[in-house]
Design a protein around this motif. Structure first.
Motif, mmCIF file in Angstrom:
data_model
loop_
_atom_site.group_PDB
_atom_site.id
_atom_site.type_symbol
_atom_site.label_atom_id
_atom_site.label_comp_id
_atom_site.label_asym_id
_atom_site.label_seq_id
_atom_site.Cartn_x
_atom_site.Cartn_y
_atom_site.Cartn_z
ATOM 1 N N PHE A 24 -6.164 -116.400 -62.546
ATOM 2 C CA PHE A 24 -4.597 -115.623 -63.497
ATOM 3 C C PHE A 24 -3.886 -117.304 -63.297
ATOM 4 O O PHE A 24 -3.970 -116.807 -62.303
ATOM 5 C CB PHE A 24 -4.698 -114.359 -62.668
ATOM 6 N N GLU A 26 -0.175 -117.314 -64.443
ATOM 7 C CA GLU A 26 1.479 -117.399 -65.075
ATOM 8 C C GLU A 26 2.543 -118.188 -65.388
ATOM 9 O O GLU A 26 1.977 -119.470 -64.029
ATOM 10 C CB GLU A 26 1.629 -116.203 -64.282
ATOM 11 N N GLY A 81 0.849 -111.166 -66.225
ATOM 12 C CA GLY A 81 2.082 -111.104 -64.916
ATOM 13 C C GLY A 81 3.675 -111.185 -66.247
ATOM 14 O O GLY A 81 3.517 -110.942 -67.363
ATOM 15 N N ASN A 82 4.001 -110.232 -65.284
ATOM 16 C CA ASN A 82 5.255 -110.554 -65.800
ATOM 17 C C ASN A 82 6.015 -110.945 -67.416
ATOM 18 O O ASN A 82 6.753 -111.341 -67.815
ATOM 19 C CB ASN A 82 6.571 -110.962 -64.693
ATOM 20 N N TRP A 107 11.157 -114.416 -64.774
ATOM 21 C CA TRP A 107 11.240 -115.035 -63.480
ATOM 22 C C TRP A 107 12.382 -116.024 -62.918
ATOM 23 O O TRP A 107 12.183 -116.869 -62.052
ATOM 24 C CB TRP A 107 10.206 -115.989 -62.944
ATOM 25 N N ASN A 183 1.540 -106.310 -69.989
ATOM 26 C CA ASN A 183 1.420 -106.477 -68.943
ATOM 27 C C ASN A 183 2.221 -105.383 -68.387
ATOM 28 O O ASN A 183 3.523 -104.901 -68.207
ATOM 29 C CB ASN A 183 1.989 -107.674 -68.297
ATOM 30 N N GLU A 184 1.786 -104.297 -66.945
ATOM 31 C CA GLU A 184 2.276 -104.002 -66.229
ATOM 32 C C GLU A 184 3.876 -103.129 -66.933
ATOM 33 O O GLU A 184 5.273 -103.019 -66.767
ATOM 34 C CB GLU A 184 3.256 -104.016 -64.862
ATOM 35 N N TYR A 250 -2.132 -105.234 -55.496
ATOM 36 C CA TYR A 250 -1.390 -106.450 -53.535
ATOM 37 C C TYR A 250 -1.302 -105.573 -52.237
ATOM 38 O O TYR A 250 -0.747 -104.574 -51.893
ATOM 39 C CB TYR A 250 -0.177 -107.108 -53.901
ATOM 40 N N GLU A 296 -5.083 -108.222 -61.148
ATOM 41 C CA GLU A 296 -4.112 -108.424 -60.563
ATOM 42 C C GLU A 296 -4.727 -107.682 -58.884
ATOM 43 O O GLU A 296 -4.261 -107.043 -58.882
ATOM 44 C CB GLU A 296 -2.687 -108.830 -60.860
ATOM 45 N N TRP A 300 0.053 -110.061 -50.540
ATOM 46 C CA TRP A 300 1.475 -110.957 -50.932
ATOM 47 C C TRP A 300 1.748 -110.380 -50.059
ATOM 48 O O TRP A 300 2.579 -109.048 -50.143
ATOM 49 C CB TRP A 300 2.079 -110.679 -52.017
ATOM 50 N N LEU A 311 7.087 -117.929 -55.385
ATOM 51 C CA LEU A 311 6.146 -117.475 -54.613
ATOM 52 C C LEU A 311 5.161 -118.546 -53.975
ATOM 53 O O LEU A 311 4.020 -117.918 -54.116
ATOM 54 C CB LEU A 311 4.991 -116.467 -56.080
ATOM 55 N N GLN A 344 -3.176 -115.730 -57.778
ATOM 56 C CA GLN A 344 -3.355 -116.246 -58.756
ATOM 57 C C GLN A 344 -3.973 -117.491 -58.483
ATOM 58 O O GLN A 344 -4.439 -117.640 -57.430
ATOM 59 C CB GLN A 344 -1.120 -116.800 -59.414
ATOM 60 N N ILE A 349 1.185 -117.638 -54.306
ATOM 61 C CA ILE A 349 0.458 -116.540 -53.648
ATOM 62 C C ILE A 349 -0.960 -116.391 -54.450
ATOM 63 O O ILE A 349 -1.927 -115.614 -54.716
ATOM 64 C CB ILE A 349 0.806 -115.117 -53.993
HETATM 65 O O1 AHR Z 1 1.610 -112.137 -59.414
HETATM 66 C C1 AHR Z 1 2.903 -111.820 -59.856
HETATM 67 C C2 AHR Z 1 2.972 -110.523 -60.232
HETATM 68 O O2 AHR Z 1 2.860 -109.561 -59.890
HETATM 69 C C3 AHR Z 1 2.850 -110.584 -61.894
HETATM 70 O O3 AHR Z 1 4.745 -111.614 -62.755
HETATM 71 C C4 AHR Z 1 2.618 -109.111 -61.919
HETATM 72 O O4 AHR Z 1 2.085 -108.590 -63.373
HETATM 73 C C5 AHR Z 1 3.141 -108.250 -61.029
HETATM 74 O O5 AHR Z 1 3.883 -107.181 -60.606
#
Ligand code: AHR
Length: 507
Positions: A24, A26, A81-82, A107, A183-184, A250, A296, A300, A311, A344, A349
């Motif tokens: 992954f 991001e 990811g976000n 971020w 994503n989420e 996680y 994911e 973490w 991160l 990732q 992380i």
């Molecule tokens: O991997 C970090 C973040 O964790 C990602 O951006 C998000 O999708 C998740 O909450």
């Protein structure tokens, strides 16, 4: 409890999908700029003194080579990811000096868009990696999504397909098969958060249009942790439109389990999610299999790896044992988990950390390396373990209430039949006790028919200090030791260790 480990090669679960070794990337911290490219050329035009550190295209060679040649990563998820929920892919194509610089909302900071779709695909080609792109279901429209897919996969005389040809100087499409529907979208931190019902309606409309544009695409619906209200509603409403359902989890995070027992919660999520998938398939009469994309996962500690430091987290041996347990879970659940993306792939992380000139393999790298090498595409088979139970606190505690106390020994096994018909059994065992080594008989059903071996190949990850880490200057403090030993049908697993046994039958 008298420990025992029984392996049942005659009880296959499924083929270990190569995609469980996926990654992954991001746009976050030093993942893209610092990990994939040496830096962001618009803010820090850094060229390493040794040009040999870069590929001709300007990518970091060390990272690319480890992912391709050591971990054999088959697929990578991008761009978030976000981050994806406010990403405009059109900002990331065409001449680099004309790309729009944007505020980055997920971020913080700014995005220079120097690494966009064409760079991602070029990097994937070099790394022999299959791309998996997540669509922006936050600020993005269905039109944007359709244009992106046309840009990547279009072969006709249409606007976006032609622009791709012009930008890349080649006719061949990018051929992106896997796409994620957001994503989420359930999270309150997500740009464009929706209720499960609203997401389902929207995702059905998007899926319908996307499959009209390119019916060969595999679509992954946005799940939560696999067993939430969200997962049930989304699966019930979307199961006939998707090919997979995503889960994110996680360990060592917030109220979640901060011990090596954390991945047990992921296994519970998978089991419940599988039932929800099949319930939804039954209701909508969906014959084709729908799989889980655990896109994911990882270790973490959000008090260590924070948005302020991009991160970044340095991992202990205990974290590596958690990683081995994560992989045991995916192997044991081989009949339903098709994809798993470690979060990732570099610097964020991650098992890999870069400096301007160097690359560090963290403790958590080693289980990934061993599983990718020895378990990939084997047949996962049933394993039954008896061992002392963990009596300490696990979170969420109710998982132990439902499933019983977790076993200190955690195991998975896969069988490989080699080209000349030889039979190879690989057994992965994590001893999660901090203090006790455990000696156990290892019985293989049909041992005499198929498995006669005089010795065993042993790969062990162990250190006297369970908190030991790899760090610059001490890069190999925690790494695997490989040896051969006589096979006596029993083994001693050291305290807080991960062991992979390879048993090759006589040819
Ligand atoms: O991997 C970090 C973040 O964790 C990602 O951006 C998000 O999708 C998740 O909450």
């Amino acid at each position: 409890v008298k420990p025992s480990l029984d392996v049942f090669p005659t009880a296959p679960i499924g083929t270990v999908s190569p995609y469980i070794f996926s990654g992954f990337l991001e746009h976050l911290g030093r993942c893209i700029y610092g990990g994939i490219l040496p830096s962001d050329p618009t803010t820090f035009p850094y060229t390493p003194r040794r040009p040999s550190l870069l590929t001709e295209e300007g990518f970091r060679k060390d990272v690319l080579e480890v992912l391709r040649d050591e971990l054999s990563v088959p697929m990578v998820r991008w761009p978030g990811g976000n981050y994806v929920s406010s990403y405009n892919w059109k900002d990331g194509i065409g001449p680099k000096d004309q790309r729009k610089r944007r505020p980055e909302l997920a971020w913080g900071g700014e995005e220079s868009n120097q690494f966009g779709t064409d760079e991602f695909i070029a990097w994937c080609r070099l790394a022999r990696i299959e791309p998996y792109i997540i669509l922006n279901m936050g600020t993005g429209t269905l039109d944007d999504a359709l244009h992106w897919i046309e840009y990547c996969n279009g072969t006709g005389d249409t606007y976006w397909a032609s622009l791709r040809r012009k930008n890349n100087g080649r006719d061949e499409p990018h051929n992106v098969k896997y796409w994620g529907l957001g994503n989420e979208v359930w999270g309150e931190w997500q740009i464009g958060q929706e209720t499960a019902e609203a997401y389902t309606t929207k995702a059905r409309q998007w899926a319908h249009a996307i499959k009209l544009l390119d019916p060969t695409i595999k679509l992954i619906g946005c799940g939560e942790t696999g067993l939430n209200h969200w997962d049930g509603v989304v699966l019930d409403g979307l199961v006939d439109k998707i090919d997979g359902h995503s889960i994110h989890l996680y360990t060592n995070f917030g109220q979640r389990d901060r011990t090596v027992y954390g991945p047990d919660a992921a296994e519970y999520s998978i089991e419940i999610c599988k039932a929800l998938i099949n319930k939804a398939r039954y209701a909508r009469k969906v014959a084709k299999p729908i799989t889980i994309a655990f896109d994911e996962y990882g270790v973490w500690d959000e008090t260590v790896g924070t948005p302020q430091n991009g991160l970044q987290q340095f991992y202990t041996l205990a974290d590596a044992l958690a990683m081995a347990s994560w992989l045991n879970v995916f192997v044991r659940q081989a009949d339903i988990v098709e994809i798993a993306c470690v979060a990732q792939s570099v610097n964020v992380i991650s098992p890999l950390v870069t400096s301007p000139t160097g690359l560090l393999r963290q403790t958590v790298y080693w289980p990934l390396y061993l599983f990718s090498r020895y378990m990939r595409e084997g047949t996962s088979v049933r394993v039954s373990v008896e061992s002392p139970k963990f009596t300490g606190e696990t979170l969420p505690a109710w998982i132990s209430d439902i499933k019983g106390r977790p076993s200190v020994l955690d195991a998975a096994a896969a069988v490989h039949i080699t080209e000349n018909g030889a039979y190879s059994l690989r057994i992965a065992v994590v001893n999660r006790s901090e203090t006790e080594s455990i000696r156990t008989p290892i019985r293989v059903a049909y041992q005499n028919t198929h498995l006669e071996c005089a010795d065993v190949e042993v790969h062990e990850l162990w250190h006297a200090d369970v908190k030991a880490k790899n760090y610059w200057g001490r890069e190999n403090e925690v790494s695997i030791k490989t040896s051969r030993a006589r096979w006596d049908r029993e083994w001693t697993f050291r305290e807080h260790s991960f062991t992979l046994l390879v048993l090759d039958s006589k040819r």
